[in-house]
Design a protein around this motif. Sequence first.
Motif, PDB file in Angstrom:
ATOM      1  N   SER A 188      16.086 -10.453  19.524  1.00 49.75           N
ATOM      2  CA  SER A 188      15.067 -10.814  18.805  1.00 49.75           C
ATOM      3  C   SER A 188      15.640 -11.899  17.678  1.00 49.75           C
ATOM      4  N   THR A 189      16.734 -11.587  17.047  1.00 48.55           N
ATOM      5  CA  THR A 189      17.152 -12.754  16.195  1.00 48.55           C
ATOM      6  C   THR A 189      17.611 -14.017  16.793  1.00 48.55           C
ATOM      7  N   THR A 190      18.124 -13.865  18.030  1.00 44.96           N
ATOM      8  CA  THR A 190      18.477 -15.321  18.579  1.00 44.96           C
ATOM      9  C   THR A 190      17.463 -16.047  18.771  1.00 44.96           C
ATOM     10  N   ALA A 191      16.083 -15.336  19.140  1.00 42.05           N
ATOM     11  CA  ALA A 191      15.080 -16.258  19.559  1.00 42.05           C
ATOM     12  C   ALA A 191      14.540 -16.992  18.329  1.00 42.05           C
ATOM     13  N   LEU A 192      14.582 -16.101  17.311  1.00 42.39           N
ATOM     14  CA  LEU A 192      14.162 -16.719  15.662  1.00 42.39           C
ATOM     15  C   LEU A 192      15.379 -17.839  15.481  1.00 42.39           C
ATOM     16  N   VAL A 193      16.525 -17.704  15.676  1.00 45.65           N
ATOM     17  CA  VAL A 193      17.623 -18.769  15.427  1.00 45.65           C
ATOM     18  C   VAL A 193      17.234 -20.119  16.141  1.00 45.65           C
ATOM     19  N   LEU A 194      16.628 -19.864  17.398  1.00 48.41           N
ATOM     20  CA  LEU A 194      16.498 -21.086  18.128  1.00 48.41           C
ATOM     21  C   LEU A 194      15.002 -21.772  17.611  1.00 48.41           C
ATOM     22  N   LEU A 195      14.197 -21.025  17.504  1.00 44.68           N
ATOM     23  CA  LEU A 195      13.107 -21.441  16.667  1.00 44.68           C
ATOM     24  C   LEU A 195      13.400 -22.034  15.427  1.00 44.68           C
ATOM     25  N   SER A 196      14.432 -21.726  14.492  1.00 42.28           N
ATOM     26  CA  SER A 196      14.869 -22.383  13.333  1.00 42.28           C
ATOM     27  C   SER A 196      15.577 -23.500  13.542  1.00 42.28           C
ATOM     28  N   LEU A 197      16.202 -23.533  14.785  1.00 43.92           N
ATOM     29  CA  LEU A 197      16.897 -24.915  15.344  1.00 43.92           C
ATOM     30  C   LEU A 197      15.961 -25.894  15.527  1.00 43.92           C
ATOM     31  N   GLU A 198      14.753 -25.548  16.010  1.00 39.95           N
ATOM     32  CA  GLU A 198      13.619 -26.505  16.313  1.00 39.95           C
ATOM     33  C   GLU A 198      13.035 -27.120  14.913  1.00 39.95           C
ATOM     34  N   PHE A 254      10.951 -24.642  12.968  1.00 36.26           N
ATOM     35  CA  PHE A 254       9.771 -23.869  13.000  1.00 36.26           C
ATOM     36  C   PHE A 254       9.640 -23.073  11.753  1.00 36.26           C
ATOM     37  N   PRO A 255       8.319 -23.557  11.040  1.00 40.71           N
ATOM     38  CA  PRO A 255       8.249 -22.562   9.823  1.00 40.71           C
ATOM     39  C   PRO A 255       7.773 -21.230  10.135  1.00 40.71           C
ATOM     40  N   PRO A 256       8.016 -20.150   9.357  1.00 44.46           N
ATOM     41  CA  PRO A 256       8.638 -20.585   7.730  1.00 44.46           C
ATOM     42  C   PRO A 256      10.426 -20.254   7.866  1.00 44.46           C
ATOM     43  N   LEU A 257      11.153 -20.894   8.909  1.00 42.51           N
ATOM     44  CA  LEU A 257      12.539 -20.485   9.083  1.00 42.51           C
ATOM     45  C   LEU A 257      13.263 -21.534   8.359  1.00 42.51           C
ATOM     46  N   PRO A 275      14.997 -29.006   6.156  1.00 42.26           N
ATOM     47  CA  PRO A 275      15.419 -30.678   6.183  1.00 42.26           C
ATOM     48  C   PRO A 275      14.349 -31.400   6.772  1.00 42.26           C
ATOM     49  N   LYS A 276      13.613 -31.102   7.884  1.00 40.84           N
ATOM     50  CA  LYS A 276      12.619 -31.828   8.562  1.00 40.84           C
ATOM     51  C   LYS A 276      11.585 -32.250   7.766  1.00 40.84           C
ATOM     52  N   TRP A 277      11.186 -31.224   6.985  1.00 42.23           N
ATOM     53  CA  TRP A 277      10.008 -31.466   5.935  1.00 42.23           C
ATOM     54  C   TRP A 277      10.255 -32.203   5.013  1.00 42.23           C
ATOM     55  N   MET A 278      11.647 -32.320   4.256  1.00 48.48           N
ATOM     56  CA  MET A 278      11.866 -33.284   3.331  1.00 48.48           C
ATOM     57  C   MET A 278      12.222 -34.614   3.734  1.00 48.48           C
ATOM     58  N   ILE A 279      12.704 -34.773   4.998  1.00 48.18           N
ATOM     59  CA  ILE A 279      12.802 -36.140   5.624  1.00 48.18           C
ATOM     60  C   ILE A 279      11.601 -36.465   5.927  1.00 48.18           C
ATOM     61  N   LEU A 318      14.683 -20.884   3.362  1.00 49.31           N
ATOM     62  CA  LEU A 318      13.446 -21.703   3.026  1.00 49.31           C
ATOM     63  C   LEU A 318      13.038 -21.334   1.639  1.00 49.31           C
ATOM     64  N   PRO A 319      12.826 -20.109   1.213  1.00 50.05           N
ATOM     65  CA  PRO A 319      12.442 -19.780  -0.154  1.00 50.05           C
ATOM     66  C   PRO A 319      13.254 -20.574  -1.249  1.00 50.05           C
ATOM     67  N   MET A 320      14.453 -20.929  -0.958  1.00 49.15           N
ATOM     68  CA  MET A 320      15.498 -21.751  -1.915  1.00 49.15           C
ATOM     69  C   MET A 320      15.320 -23.301  -1.809  1.00 49.15           C
ATOM     70  N   THR A 321      14.192 -23.454  -1.351  1.00 52.64           N
ATOM     71  CA  THR A 321      14.124 -25.089  -1.370  1.00 52.64           C
ATOM     72  C   THR A 321      14.252 -25.709  -2.788  1.00 52.64           C
ATOM     73  N   PRO A 322      13.486 -25.122  -3.776  1.00 55.55           N
ATOM     74  CA  PRO A 322      13.544 -25.712  -5.108  1.00 55.55           C
ATOM     75  C   PRO A 322      14.994 -25.543  -5.693  1.00 55.55           C
ATOM     76  N   THR A 323      15.746 -24.562  -5.337  1.00 55.13           N
ATOM     77  CA  THR A 323      16.941 -24.596  -5.836  1.00 55.13           C
ATOM     78  C   THR A 323      17.826 -25.667  -5.217  1.00 55.13           C
ATOM     79  N   ILE A 324      17.780 -25.657  -3.835  1.00 54.64           N
ATOM     80  CA  ILE A 324      18.523 -26.765  -3.226  1.00 54.64           C
ATOM     81  C   ILE A 324      18.217 -28.015  -3.532  1.00 54.64           C
TER      82      ILE A 324
END
Length: 348
Positions: free
Chosen positions: A242-252, A254-257, A262-266, A337-343
Motif C-alpha cells: 500500500s505504501t509503495t503504491a502511494l510512493v509511486l503516485l508521489s513520484l508522479e 499526484f496530489p495531495p502527496l 515541486p511540480k505545482w510550484m514549477i 505537502l502541508p509543509m509547503t509554506p515553511t519550505i
Amino acid sequence: MNPYVLMILLSSLGLGTTLTFASSHWLLAWMGLEINTLAITPLMAQHHHPRAVEATTKYFLTQATAAAMILFASTTNAWITGEWSINDMSSPAANTMFMAALALKIGLAPMHFWMPEVLQGLDLLTGLILSTWQKLAPFALIVQTAQTIDPLLLTMLGITSTLVGGWGGLNQTQLRKILAYSSIAHMGWMIIVVQYAPQLTLIALGTYIVMTSAAFLTLKMSLTTKVSTLATTWSKNPVLASTTALVLLSLEGFPPLTGFLPKWMILQELTKQDLPIIATAMALAALIGLYFYLRLCYAMTLTISPNTTNSTTPWRVQTTQTSIPLALSTVAALGLLPMTPTILMLAT
C-alpha cells in the motif's frame, strides 16, 4: 566488500561532492566530479557479475567523456576571459559545451541513453546512490552558472527530458529502468526552472531524492526488480504494498502527496514568467508518466498472482534489513505537502 574499503569509498563520495560544492575554481570543481566518479566505480562493479561490469564500463566511459568536455570548456573560457572562476562564464561556446557535459553527467535527454542501461545492471543500493547522490555535484554547478547559459537551450533540455522520461517508461518491464526514466523526467522539471527560480530547482531536487530513496528502499525490502513479480507483493506484505503504491503516485506528482509540491510550484513559476505554452507542455508530459506509474500500482495492489507464492512470507522470517531509513523516507515522500509554506519561506 571489506568494511574499511567501503568506508573509504563512501568518504570519497562525500569528499568529491563537498569539494565541488565549495569550489569557485573550475579545476577544483572538475577534481570533485572526478573523485565522485572514481569512488562509485568500485561500488558498481563489486558483485563481479557480467552485467554489473558492463554497466560500470558504460558509466565510466560516459563520465570520462563528460569530464573531458568540462575540462575543455573551462580551458576555452579561461583562454578567452583569462579567468578560471566559475562565476565568470562570458564565452557562449564554453557555456554550451559546459551545459552539454553536465547534461551528459546527470542523464538529461538527449544525452540520456546511458542511464537506463547502467541502472539496470546495478544492485538497488548502488542504483540509489547513482540516482540521488551523484546528481548533487553537477546540479551545484548548473545552479551557479544557469544565468549565463542560453535560456532556449535549458528550456529545450527540460521539455525533451520530460517527454523522453514519460515515453521511455511506457513499455518497460524492469523496475530499475522505469526508475531511470523517472529520473530523466524529474531532471527535466528541475532544469526548465533553474534559470528563473534556482530555489525551486533545489526544492525539486530534495523532494526527488526523498521519493526515489523511498522507492529504491521499498524494492530492496520486497526483493523486487520486475513488474511481473509485483503481483506477489500484496500477499507477502499488504502494508508495504500500500505504501509503495502511494510512493509511486508521489513520484508522479499526484496530489495531495509530496511529489505534487515541486511540480505545482514549477508550473506556477512558468506561468509567472509568461510561459503558459511551456507550462502546458510540461503538465501534459507529466500525464504520460502517470500511465506507467498507475500500471505499477495496478500490478501491485489490484492483481493477484495466478500461481501460489512459493517464497516465505516476510513476517515469518527474521529480516536483517534496516527498516528505519525506509520508514523515514516513505513518511517524507507521502506527507510533506502541508509543509509547503515553511519550505517556501526557507527557500526565499
